[in-house]
Every structure is written in structure tokens, then in C-alpha cells.
Design an enzyme around this catalytic site. Structure first.
Site: not given
Length: 159
Positions: A29-31
Site C-alpha cells: 500500500t501507499d501512505l
């Protein structure tokens, strides 16, 4: 007494479809906790590799034997809805065309564990060509096209 982990569970064929389960981990995932766009391609690649292995298409032996290897030559992908941290995913792969030196595989990634209740997150279509060690298209090894055709026709393979 030490409990052994359960055996590795690969994907499986359900008729003409190959089903492969995956889970979204933090590293995917990203942030914001949403799966980074390129990671959908990783899930699809793992599912295709598992499908070939179950069907008896030994990519490693072909590479090590100097016959060649697969390369993606065309890819189309549509993102419909994001996958999120801890989602259970189901990658459904279907062989849609078989040629002498290539195969076309359609794939969908669903949130959930079955095709009836899962939400489609991503659809893709991949064309893979078999290439010689020099990088030129060549016919698939003997019997592989027959196995892909069998997959298209819904014939099953043992795990």
C-alpha cells in the site's frame, strides 16, 4: 511438540478459470492504505505463474534448458475500485486465445473470496509471447499450446 505450519495452498482451477488468493499487506500500500497501482500487476503475475505450474507448464525447466521464456508483449488494465490494507483478494484468470508463440489471458481481481459476492477491483488482459534465449519469438515448447487449449476448454489439472 511443535506444530507444523499448514501446507502451501496454491491456486486452483474452477472449470476454465484459475482462482488464486492473495492478501493485501502493508508493503503493498501507499501512505493512505490503498494498494499501489503497480502491485495489481504483481498479483496478476503470481496468479498466472501459479496457473502455469498447476497445468504442468514448467517455465524454469524451459529457461534452464535453453528453450526460452515468457515475456509480456501487451497489457491492458482497468482500475475500478481500490484494494485496501488487509483485504482478501481473488485473482481470476482465464485463457482467451492460444497461438503458436503466444497466449492471451484475461484476469480480474476481486475483493472477497468468491466470484459471486466479490467486488471487481481491476480487470486486465495480458498477451505473453514465448521468446528464444536471443529474445526472438518462437513456438511454445511441445505440448504447451495443447495445455492452454485444455485450460480454455475447462479441463482440470491436479494440484
Amino acid at each position: 511438540m511443535v506444530n507444523a505450519p499448514p501446507p502451501f495452498l496454491p491456486g486452483a482451477f474452477v472449470g476454465a478459470e484459475h482462482h488464486f488468493r492473495a492478501r493485501v499487506y502493508f508493503e503493498d500500500t501507499d501512505l493512505s492504505g490503498i494498494v499501489y497501482h503497480a502491485n495489481y500487476l504483481r498479483y496478476m503475475e503470481r496468479a498466472r505463474s501459479d496457473m502455469l505450474r498447476i497445468a504442468g507448464i514448467n517455465q524454469r525447466a524451459a529457461m534452464e534448458g535453453g528453450e526460452g521464456s515468457w515475456a509480456v508483449t501487451d497489457l491492458a488494465i482497468k482500475y475500478r475500485s481500490p484494494a485496501r490494507l488487509d483485504d482478501d483478494l481473488l485473482v481470476v484468470s482465464t485463457v482467451t486465445a492460444v497461438r503458436g508463440a503466444s497466449v492471451v489471458i484475461s484476469q480480474s481481481i476481486l475483493r472477497g473470496t468468491d466470484t459471486l459476492s466479490g467486488e471487481t477491483l481491476t480487470d486486465g488482459q495480458v498477451t505473453a509471447a514465448f521468446l528464444s534465449p536471443a529474445g526472438r519469438p518462437r513456438r511454445q515448447p511441445a505440448g504447451w499450446a495443447d495445455r492452454f487449449t485444455a485450460i480454455m476448454n475447462g479441463e482440470t489439472f491436479p494440484c
